[in-house]
Scaffold this motif. Structure first.
Motif: not given
Length: 272
Positions: A1-23, A53-58
């Motif tokens: 499944m997800p390798e770096l490009p897939e995980v990076e794509t997920v991060v970029r897509h969900i970031r705007p929906s998550l930043i600033g939200r309270t859980i 913030a939402v980011r990726r490592r490996a």
DNA sequence: CGGACAACCTGGCGGC
DNA sequence: TGCCGCCAGGTTGTCC
């Protein structure tokens, strides 16, 4: 499944929906999905924290919260996305973990094979403290790559898959990078000539960059958080192309087993 | 250090 | 249509 490009794509897509939200509330139906801490502690600790913030490592997705890091590893079939709380949850029967957000939406983790894990920690090193350099960072220079290769003797494909050697490369992009560098996957690391080391260094970067540019590969399970497919698979040279003609020389792409993994290569472009 | 292999899980696909 | 075996993008642990 997800390798770096897939995980990076997920991060970029969900970031705007998550930043600033309270859980708010947490829900789960497969205890093993929650790796650390135990589910009841997890729920109590994460409630009320906001996403900074939402980011990726490996291949890890890291959400920086008020006090902790919410970390997700998708493993083979994980999907992470944000959906309206009143969306039909049954439409995705593989959701095993979700978090309510303060805007009426939910962060959902779906995973048919149940290999994926979520963590709540204060320090990423608690999860993994032995990850190699990020191949798309400027710091991943040819000198750095050469230095990490020095003294290594195992076969090059196994080394590329080792996350402590280089972060984020998985089975697909290992095959693609080796093709681009014209290196046979069964070559040993210490057999590579200087020009091959340089070619491989740049091939890792270009193969992964192309994957990110095409928003990841949807071979089987992977989907972008909006449910659509990435296009990276349409640009592969060898992965998934066994018995098809090499895009460069026309020879038949072969599939063998290396380091326990299905491995695709062109016997003419990548001689042993 | 490293190779081989089993585990963790489920779904999709090809073959009969 | 049904059943069976095989394969799968990842990681970790064990044994040699």
């Amino acid at each position: 499944m997800p390798e770096l490009p897939e995980v990076e794509t997920v991060v970029r897509h969900i970031r705007p929906s998550l930043i600033g939200r309270t859980i708010g509330a947490m829900w789960y139906d497969w205890p093993r999905t929650i790796h650390t801490p135990p589910p009841s502690d997890f729920a109590a600790r994460i409630a009320g924290q906001s996403v900074a913030a939402v980011r990726r490592r490996a291949k890890y997705i890291i959400c920086e919260l008020t006090h902790d890091l919410l970390v997700v590893h998708l493993k083979m079939t994980g999907r992470l996305y944000v959906a309206d709380a009143d969306d039909d949850h049954a439409a995705d029967r593989w959701v095993h973990f979700r978090l309510d957000l303060d805007d009426g939406r939910q962060l959902r983790f779906s995973d048919s094979r149940k290999f994926g894990r979520v963590y709540l920690v204060t320090d990423f090193a608690q999860i993994n403290d032995n990850i190699g350099p990020e191949p798309l960072d400027d710091a991943f220079t040819l000198d750095v790559f050469r230095g990490r290769l020095a003294g290594r003797t195992r076969n090059i494909k196994a080394l590329l898959l080792d996350q402590s050697f280089v972060a984020g490369v998985g089975n697909i992009y290992a095959d693609e990078a080796l093709f681009r560098a014209a290196i046979h996957p069964e070559r040993t690391a210490d057999s590579l000539r200087a020009d091959e080391v340089a070619a491989l260094h740049s091939a890792i970067i270009t193969a992964l960059s192309a994957g990110v540019q095409h928003e990841g590969a949807s071979i089987n399970w992977y989907r972008k958080p909006d449910g659509t497919k990435g296009n990276s698979q349409d640009h592969f040279y060898v992965y998934g192309r066994a018995d098809a003609p090499c895009r460069t020389c026309g020879a038949t792409i072969r599939k063998i087993r290396v380091a326990g993994r299905g491995t695709h290569f062109c016997p003419v472009c990548q001689p042993l």
